[in-house]
Design a protein around this motif. Structure first.
Motif, PDB file in Angstrom:
ATOM      1  N   THR A  63       0.860  -1.181   0.000  1.00  0.00           N
ATOM      2  CA  THR A  63       0.000   0.000   0.000  1.00  0.00           C
ATOM      3  C   THR A  63       0.892   1.225   0.000  1.00  0.00           C
ATOM      4  O   THR A  63       1.677   1.433   0.932  1.00  0.00           O
ATOM      5  CB  THR A  63      -0.913   0.018   1.244  1.00  0.00           C
ATOM      6  OG1 THR A  63      -1.685  -1.173   1.268  1.00  0.00           O
ATOM      7  CG2 THR A  63      -1.843   1.217   1.205  1.00  0.00           C
ATOM      8  N   GLY A  64       0.772   2.025  -1.020  1.00  0.00           N
ATOM      9  CA  GLY A  64       1.559   3.247  -1.122  1.00  0.00           C
ATOM     10  C   GLY A  64       0.766   4.431  -0.613  1.00  0.00           C
ATOM     11  O   GLY A  64      -0.396   4.315  -0.232  1.00  0.00           O
ATOM     12  N   SER A  65       1.408   5.593  -0.589  1.00  0.00           N
ATOM     13  CA  SER A  65       0.714   6.814  -0.187  1.00  0.00           C
ATOM     14  C   SER A  65       0.625   7.750  -1.385  1.00  0.00           C
ATOM     15  O   SER A  65       1.377   7.639  -2.342  1.00  0.00           O
ATOM     16  CB  SER A  65       1.446   7.490   0.979  1.00  0.00           C
ATOM     17  OG  SER A  65       2.778   7.800   0.605  1.00  0.00           O
ATOM     18  N   SER A  66      -0.309   8.665  -1.310  1.00  0.00           N
ATOM     19  CA  SER A  66      -0.568   9.580  -2.414  1.00  0.00           C
ATOM     20  C   SER A  66       0.601  10.529  -2.615  1.00  0.00           C
ATOM     21  O   SER A  66       1.178  11.044  -1.656  1.00  0.00           O
ATOM     22  CB  SER A  66      -1.845  10.379  -2.120  1.00  0.00           C
ATOM     23  OG  SER A  66      -2.094  11.299  -3.156  1.00  0.00           O
TER      24      SER A  66
ATOM     25  N   THR B 270       2.309  13.466  -5.801  1.00  0.00           N
ATOM     26  CA  THR B 270       2.240  14.062  -7.132  1.00  0.00           C
ATOM     27  C   THR B 270       3.529  13.819  -7.900  1.00  0.00           C
ATOM     28  O   THR B 270       3.655  14.203  -9.048  1.00  0.00           O
ATOM     29  CB  THR B 270       1.986  15.581  -7.038  1.00  0.00           C
ATOM     30  OG1 THR B 270       3.015  16.162  -6.235  1.00  0.00           O
ATOM     31  CG2 THR B 270       0.627  15.858  -6.400  1.00  0.00           C
ATOM     32  N   GLY B 271       4.490  13.191  -7.263  1.00  0.00           N
ATOM     33  CA  GLY B 271       5.762  12.883  -7.911  1.00  0.00           C
ATOM     34  C   GLY B 271       5.651  11.658  -8.799  1.00  0.00           C
ATOM     35  O   GLY B 271       4.597  11.047  -8.947  1.00  0.00           O
ATOM     36  N   ALA B 272       6.761  11.273  -9.391  1.00  0.00           N
ATOM     37  CA  ALA B 272       6.791  10.148 -10.326  1.00  0.00           C
ATOM     38  C   ALA B 272       7.251   8.866  -9.650  1.00  0.00           C
ATOM     39  O   ALA B 272       7.773   7.973 -10.299  1.00  0.00           O
ATOM     40  CB  ALA B 272       7.712  10.482 -11.500  1.00  0.00           C
ATOM     41  N   GLY B 273       7.061   8.750  -8.348  1.00  0.00           N
ATOM     42  CA  GLY B 273       7.469   7.552  -7.625  1.00  0.00           C
ATOM     43  C   GLY B 273       6.616   6.350  -7.971  1.00  0.00           C
ATOM     44  O   GLY B 273       5.501   6.471  -8.471  1.00  0.00           O
ATOM     45  N   ASN B 274       7.136   5.151  -7.702  1.00  0.00           N
ATOM     46  CA  ASN B 274       6.451   3.899  -8.007  1.00  0.00           C
ATOM     47  C   ASN B 274       6.170   3.148  -6.714  1.00  0.00           C
ATOM     48  O   ASN B 274       6.981   3.168  -5.788  1.00  0.00           O
ATOM     49  CB  ASN B 274       7.332   2.999  -8.896  1.00  0.00           C
ATOM     50  CG  ASN B 274       7.752   3.708 -10.159  1.00  0.00           C
ATOM     51  OD1 ASN B 274       6.939   4.125 -10.942  1.00  0.00           O
ATOM     52  ND2 ASN B 274       9.057   3.853 -10.335  1.00  0.00           N
ATOM     53  N   LEU B 275       5.050   2.445  -6.654  1.00  0.00           N
ATOM     54  CA  LEU B 275       4.770   1.578  -5.515  1.00  0.00           C
ATOM     55  C   LEU B 275       5.631   0.321  -5.601  1.00  0.00           C
ATOM     56  O   LEU B 275       6.171  -0.149  -4.619  1.00  0.00           O
ATOM     57  CB  LEU B 275       3.284   1.199  -5.475  1.00  0.00           C
ATOM     58  CG  LEU B 275       2.890   0.220  -4.382  1.00  0.00           C
ATOM     59  CD1 LEU B 275       3.222   0.774  -3.006  1.00  0.00           C
ATOM     60  CD2 LEU B 275       1.418  -0.115  -4.463  1.00  0.00           C
ATOM     61  N   LEU B 276       5.785  -0.227  -6.793  1.00  0.00           N
ATOM     62  CA  LEU B 276       6.618  -1.409  -7.005  1.00  0.00           C
ATOM     63  C   LEU B 276       7.383  -1.220  -8.302  1.00  0.00           C
ATOM     64  O   LEU B 276       6.792  -0.961  -9.349  1.00  0.00           O
ATOM     65  CB  LEU B 276       5.755  -2.676  -7.094  1.00  0.00           C
ATOM     66  CG  LEU B 276       6.475  -3.978  -7.417  1.00  0.00           C
ATOM     67  CD1 LEU B 276       7.467  -4.334  -6.317  1.00  0.00           C
ATOM     68  CD2 LEU B 276       5.474  -5.105  -7.618  1.00  0.00           C
TER      69      LEU B 276
END
Length: 186
Positions: free
Chosen positions: A114-117, A119-125
């Protein structure tokens, strides 16, 4: 020591809310609070450098019942890392998670991220496959599914994005989009 004896044996029979072993190591910068080194013997099936087990009916949902790793101050570091570096590896597995013994009506998730919200270009996996010429970066084997779904993507909040995106800049693909060695294969 040899045999099944223990060098140190801690037994805490009445600890219900505290810790059986507590280590404060607030000054560490490049050291370790606990270091377990192993260099000589071969650890065979049934042996472990660290073994955590629980046979009770654990029901906690806000922390890990058997292993709980948290870091509330990390901004750019890595919270957990698994490294396997022997150049002679032929079939080693760095992480294996095996589930067994579920009930008929099991509705849980064996693994949940479970990721958090943001606005960046980050990935959960993120999976990065390096030098994989014969294998696959992601292999999904779902041979037992009869009426379910092998892949289920829900993206209800999309306004201008894409739910599933495939891209390749390779000019060496021999097939087409749907046959042969194309982007989707056959």
């Amino acid at each position: 020591t040899t045999g099944a004896g223990n060098l140190v044996n801690l037994t805490s029979v009445n600890t219900t809310d505290g810790a059986a072993l507590h280590i404060d190591a607030n000054g560490i910068t490049t050291g370790e609070a606990l270091e377990i080194a192993h260099t000589t013997s071969v650890i065979a099936s049934g042996g472990s450098l660290v073994s955590l087990s629980s046979t009770s009916a654990d029901t906690g949902t806000t922390s890990g019942n058997v292993l709980d790793i948290t870091s509330s101050g990390t901004t750019t570091g890595t919270v957990a890392r698994i490294g396997v570096s022997n150049a002679s590896q032929t079939s080693a597995t760095a992480l294996s998670a095996v589930q067994s013994g579920v009930s008929t009506g099991y509705t849980g998730d064996f693994v949940s991220f479970t990721g958090s919200s943001t606005t960046g270009a980050g990935n959960l996996l993120k999976l990065t496959s390096v030098n994989t010429t014969g294998g696959a970066a992601l292999a999904i084997v779902s041979d037992a599914v009869t009426s379910g779904k092998s892949i289920n993507i829900s993206a209800d909040a999309l306004t201008s994005g894409t739910a599933f995106y495939l891209q390749s800049t390779s000019t060496a693909l021999a097939g087409t989009a749907t046959t042969g060695d194309g982007l989707l294969g056959n």
